[in-house]
Scaffold this motif. Structure first.
Motif, PDB file in Angstrom:
ATOM      1  N   GLY A 160       6.328   1.253  13.548  1.00  0.00           N
ATOM      2  CA  GLY A 160       7.239   0.146  13.281  1.00  0.00           C
ATOM      3  C   GLY A 160       7.879   0.243  11.913  1.00  0.00           C
ATOM      4  O   GLY A 160       7.916   1.312  11.293  1.00  0.00           O
ATOM      5  N   THR A 161       8.364  -0.882  11.448  1.00  0.00           N
ATOM      6  CA  THR A 161       9.054  -0.921  10.159  1.00  0.00           C
ATOM      7  C   THR A 161       8.039  -1.172   9.055  1.00  0.00           C
ATOM      8  O   THR A 161       7.261  -2.119   9.149  1.00  0.00           O
ATOM      9  CB  THR A 161      10.085  -2.067  10.156  1.00  0.00           C
ATOM     10  OG1 THR A 161      10.866  -1.965  11.339  1.00  0.00           O
ATOM     11  CG2 THR A 161      10.975  -2.003   8.929  1.00  0.00           C
ATOM     12  N   PRO A 162       8.034  -0.318   8.016  1.00  0.00           N
ATOM     13  CA  PRO A 162       7.092  -0.573   6.919  1.00  0.00           C
ATOM     14  C   PRO A 162       7.366  -1.935   6.281  1.00  0.00           C
ATOM     15  O   PRO A 162       8.518  -2.348   6.177  1.00  0.00           O
ATOM     16  CB  PRO A 162       7.388   0.553   5.926  1.00  0.00           C
ATOM     17  CG  PRO A 162       8.094   1.602   6.718  1.00  0.00           C
ATOM     18  CD  PRO A 162       8.846   0.871   7.787  1.00  0.00           C
ATOM     19  N   LEU A 163       6.313  -2.634   5.907  1.00  0.00           N
ATOM     20  CA  LEU A 163       6.473  -3.921   5.230  1.00  0.00           C
ATOM     21  C   LEU A 163       7.106  -3.688   3.866  1.00  0.00           C
ATOM     22  O   LEU A 163       7.038  -2.584   3.322  1.00  0.00           O
ATOM     23  CB  LEU A 163       5.097  -4.582   5.080  1.00  0.00           C
ATOM     24  CG  LEU A 163       4.473  -5.030   6.408  1.00  0.00           C
ATOM     25  CD1 LEU A 163       2.993  -5.327   6.228  1.00  0.00           C
ATOM     26  CD2 LEU A 163       5.201  -6.250   6.951  1.00  0.00           C
ATOM     27  N   PRO A 164       7.736  -4.732   3.311  1.00  0.00           N
ATOM     28  CA  PRO A 164       8.373  -4.567   2.004  1.00  0.00           C
ATOM     29  C   PRO A 164       7.389  -3.990   0.977  1.00  0.00           C
ATOM     30  O   PRO A 164       6.253  -4.447   0.894  1.00  0.00           O
ATOM     31  CB  PRO A 164       8.778  -5.997   1.630  1.00  0.00           C
ATOM     32  CG  PRO A 164       8.908  -6.709   2.932  1.00  0.00           C
ATOM     33  CD  PRO A 164       7.910  -6.079   3.858  1.00  0.00           C
ATOM     34  N   GLY A 165       7.851  -2.990   0.250  1.00  0.00           N
ATOM     35  CA  GLY A 165       7.019  -2.387  -0.788  1.00  0.00           C
ATOM     36  C   GLY A 165       6.175  -1.229  -0.302  1.00  0.00           C
ATOM     37  O   GLY A 165       5.539  -0.553  -1.105  1.00  0.00           O
ATOM     38  N   VAL A 166       6.144  -1.012   1.002  1.00  0.00           N
ATOM     39  CA  VAL A 166       5.322   0.087   1.534  1.00  0.00           C
ATOM     40  C   VAL A 166       6.161   1.360   1.564  1.00  0.00           C
ATOM     41  O   VAL A 166       7.236   1.380   2.167  1.00  0.00           O
ATOM     42  CB  VAL A 166       4.798  -0.246   2.947  1.00  0.00           C
ATOM     43  CG1 VAL A 166       4.073   0.948   3.541  1.00  0.00           C
ATOM     44  CG2 VAL A 166       3.882  -1.459   2.894  1.00  0.00           C
ATOM     45  N   VAL A 167       5.701   2.373   0.878  1.00  0.00           N
ATOM     46  CA  VAL A 167       6.391   3.655   0.849  1.00  0.00           C
ATOM     47  C   VAL A 167       5.457   4.712   1.443  1.00  0.00           C
ATOM     48  O   VAL A 167       4.295   4.806   1.064  1.00  0.00           O
ATOM     49  CB  VAL A 167       6.782   4.040  -0.600  1.00  0.00           C
ATOM     50  CG1 VAL A 167       7.470   5.392  -0.621  1.00  0.00           C
ATOM     51  CG2 VAL A 167       7.692   2.974  -1.198  1.00  0.00           C
ATOM     52  N   ILE A 168       5.980   5.443   2.393  1.00  0.00           N
ATOM     53  CA  ILE A 168       5.203   6.463   3.097  1.00  0.00           C
ATOM     54  C   ILE A 168       5.788   7.822   2.752  1.00  0.00           C
ATOM     55  O   ILE A 168       7.020   7.953   2.747  1.00  0.00           O
ATOM     56  CB  ILE A 168       5.280   6.216   4.628  1.00  0.00           C
ATOM     57  CG1 ILE A 168       4.747   4.822   4.956  1.00  0.00           C
ATOM     58  CG2 ILE A 168       4.538   7.287   5.406  1.00  0.00           C
ATOM     59  CD1 ILE A 168       3.288   4.617   4.648  1.00  0.00           C
ATOM     60  N   PRO A 169       5.007   8.872   2.480  1.00  0.00           N
ATOM     61  CA  PRO A 169       3.533   8.871   2.488  1.00  0.00           C
ATOM     62  C   PRO A 169       2.956   8.244   1.233  1.00  0.00           C
ATOM     63  O   PRO A 169       3.627   8.142   0.216  1.00  0.00           O
ATOM     64  CB  PRO A 169       3.216  10.363   2.551  1.00  0.00           C
ATOM     65  CG  PRO A 169       4.356  11.036   1.889  1.00  0.00           C
ATOM     66  CD  PRO A 169       5.556  10.196   2.202  1.00  0.00           C
ATOM     67  N   THR A 170       1.691   7.844   1.354  1.00  0.00           N
ATOM     68  CA  THR A 170       1.024   7.294   0.193  1.00  0.00           C
ATOM     69  C   THR A 170      -0.439   7.736   0.185  1.00  0.00           C
ATOM     70  O   THR A 170      -1.025   7.968   1.242  1.00  0.00           O
ATOM     71  CB  THR A 170       1.108   5.762   0.157  1.00  0.00           C
ATOM     72  OG1 THR A 170       0.410   5.279  -0.990  1.00  0.00           O
ATOM     73  CG2 THR A 170       0.478   5.132   1.394  1.00  0.00           C
ATOM     74  N   THR A 171      -0.994   7.814  -1.010  1.00  0.00           N
ATOM     75  CA  THR A 171      -2.424   8.118  -1.135  1.00  0.00           C
ATOM     76  C   THR A 171      -3.167   6.885  -1.628  1.00  0.00           C
ATOM     77  O   THR A 171      -4.325   6.971  -2.025  1.00  0.00           O
ATOM     78  CB  THR A 171      -2.652   9.288  -2.105  1.00  0.00           C
ATOM     79  OG1 THR A 171      -2.030   8.964  -3.354  1.00  0.00           O
ATOM     80  CG2 THR A 171      -2.064  10.577  -1.567  1.00  0.00           C
TER      81      THR A 171
END
Lengths: 377, 167
Positions: A160-171
């Motif tokens: 789906g759509t990442p929530l605001p502030g979520v950046v992919i990829p992430t560790t």
């Protein structure tokens, strides 16, 4: 005077029958003409979001002595004030369900010494609130043959759509709305030796990944509510199942994947030989005097099957000689002396006064040829 | 002077009665019925091997759980009330549980169109996704109506109920 044809107020049997007939006719008419377009409101799979108010009002109409009276709406404690808008809803707030599932996806077939071997997992937020999750890979799982090292994880994708502030990829931690899924890659280095003996085919290592809900959508910490429940407040309830490495109802869930070692029947071997290719003196001859350039060849050959990882060749400057700048050639390609990522070759930077050639992973059966030149002092 | 006092008294009297009038018209009116809606959470319990329900206050409710609504109506007047109709929209975010509407001495009908039309359970139709007319399922119901049969005598209280599942 009755406004509605559905009158059941009479005690007379005859009138009751008459009214029943009227009622039945109405029902038939209704049944034929009722066409309702669209479907009732669809809820998401994990249910109504935490904090949603659920309201109910009943409305009663009646007659006194054959006279219609104003409708009376309900309240939670009882209302007799007639008129639309004078009732108040009987209300409760949907509470917060903490539920999550970690499932293991891909195992990995590995060879001893392999680095950054990847296994994959999926985390699903099965609660009804947006949660922030921590992710913890654990290599030291008992009842396996060895433990991998240097484990790390990366969230590689989310549904789906990442929530605001979520950046992919992430560790880092990952924020997931209800029903949202995260794809997680866990990578570890595979040792060559475990418990004093070489890894052998069939050895396995279990790698566990635990996800834990730590923060709610309103930024409060995810803790189970204690004390008196109220209709108004949002209580937090842990509803997660037990995973392989966590308990029931602990806001955590976990799963395991397996590293399976396969050592080839003809293990790869590596050999290295160094020889002199040419002499070139200052007069264009081949005398070995001061100023003569000596070009060496380093041949790295491997045999067997499989791959050999992290191969690095170092060649210290011989005594009484000086390295000729930019003279390193790998497989007929000139290499730079800078410690750059372009060619993984340098002189004097990784190790002082030494040529360093990082060949990385090489496939067994291949040959690598390095040439470099030193000048006699 | 006397006359002035008389006029003054009259004016005060007029103002006083106007005030009284306005107070009466703005005060909460008293109907003949008192209507109360209560919500309770239903918990399935094992009663000697039999599935039974236990009712607790509707304070901690998660998606998927069951709620029973009771509507009480009491005649607080001094004349019998008749032709009593109780209408209850199915609360938003919930779905009606089949056969859960109950009420002594009532005829129960349902609506699938927001309360415009009512019919007995099993007689209602809706359009499905493809536009075909199909029998309505209980989850399609939008409103419930209880038609109370007979008179509700002064002081008597009756109740109707229905159950929903929180989506």
């Amino acid at each position: 005077m009755p406004q509605t044809p559905h009158t059941f107020a009479s005690n007379s049997i005859i009138e009751k029958i008459a009214h029943t007939v009227v009622h039945t006719k109405t029902v038939i008419a209704t049944a034929v003409c009722l066409l309702y377009l669209g479907s009732p409101s669809m809820a998401i799979a994990q249910g109504v979001n935490a904090g949603t108010e659920i309201q109910n009002i009943a409305t009663v109409t009646y007659e006194i002595a054959g006279e219609d009276q104003s409708p009376i709406e309900s309240t939670p404690v009882g209302n007799s004030n007639p008129g639309v808008g004078n009732g108040s809803p009987t209300m409760f707030r949907v509470d917060r369900k903490i539920d999550l599932t970690v499932t293991g996806n891909n195992d990995a077939n590995v060879v001893p010494g392999e680095t950054q071997s990847e296994v994959t997992f999926t985390l699903t937020n099965e609660g009804n609130d947006t949660q922030e999750f921590t992710l913890t890979p654990e290599a030291a799982v008992v009842s396996d043959d060895f433990d991998p090292a240097n484990c790390s994880y990366e969230v590689t994708a989310i549904s789906g759509t990442p929530l605001p502030g979520v950046v992919i990829p992430t560790t880092g931690n990952i924020l997931l709305g209800p029903d949202q899924q995260a794809s997680i890659a866990v990578t570890c280095d595979i040792p060559v030796v475990s418990g004093g003996s070489l890894l052998s085919s069939g050895d396995t290592s279990l790698i566990s990944l635990t996800a834990q809900a730590v923060k709610n959508s309103d930024d409060s910490m995810t803790t189970e509510t204690s004390g008196v429940d109220t209709a108004e407040n949002i209580e937090t309830v842990f509803a997660d199942d037990q995973g392989t490495d966590d308990a029931n109802r602990d806001a955590s869930h976990s799963a395991r994947r397996t590293y399976l070692v396969s050592v080839s029947a003809t293990p790869p071997t590596l050999s290295i030989e160094k020889s002199i290719v040419s002499f070139l003196d200052t007069n264009g001859g081949t005398t070995k005097t001061s100023g003569t350039e000596v070009t060496y060849k380093i041949l790295v050959t491997s045999s067997g099957t499989g791959s050999i990882n992290n191969v690095e060749i170092t060649d210290p400057t011989p005594a009484n000689m000086t390295y000729k700048p930019s003279s390193i050639i790998l497989n007929s390609t000139n290499q730079s002396d800078a410690n750059d990522v372009a060619d993984n070759t340098d002189f004097g930077i990784s190790i002082a006064n030494t040529a360093t050639i990082k060949l990385g992973n090489i496939t067994a059966g291949s040959t690598q040829e390095i040439q470099l030149t030193y000048t006699i002092n | 002077m006397n006359r002035y006092i008389k006029i003054k008294k009259l004016a005060v009297g007029v103002i006083a009665s106007l005030l009284l009038l306005s107070t009466q018209s703005f005060a909460a009116q008293q109907g003949h019925l008192k209507v109360t809606s209560k919500a309770q959470k239903m918990i399935v319990v094992n009663n000697n091997g039999q599935k039974a329900y236990k009712f607790v206050p509707a304070t901690k409710i998660l998606p998927g759980e069951l709620v029973q609504y009771n509507t009480y109506f009491q005649n607080i007047g001094n004349q019998p009330a008749n032709n009593i109709n109780i209408v209850n929209p199915i609360p938003k975010h919930t779905v009606y549980l089949p056969n859960s509407a109950q009420g002594k001495n009532t005829n129960i009908v349902f609506s699938v169109d927001g309360g415009k039309h009512y019919g007995k359970a099993g007689t209602l139709k809706v359009r499905d996704k493809t536009g075909k007319i199909v029998p309505a399922r209980p989850s399609d119901y939008t409103h419930i109506q209880w038609r109370y049969n007979g008179n509700l005598a002064p002081n008597v209280q009756q109740a109707v109920a229905f159950r929903v599942r929180l989506l």
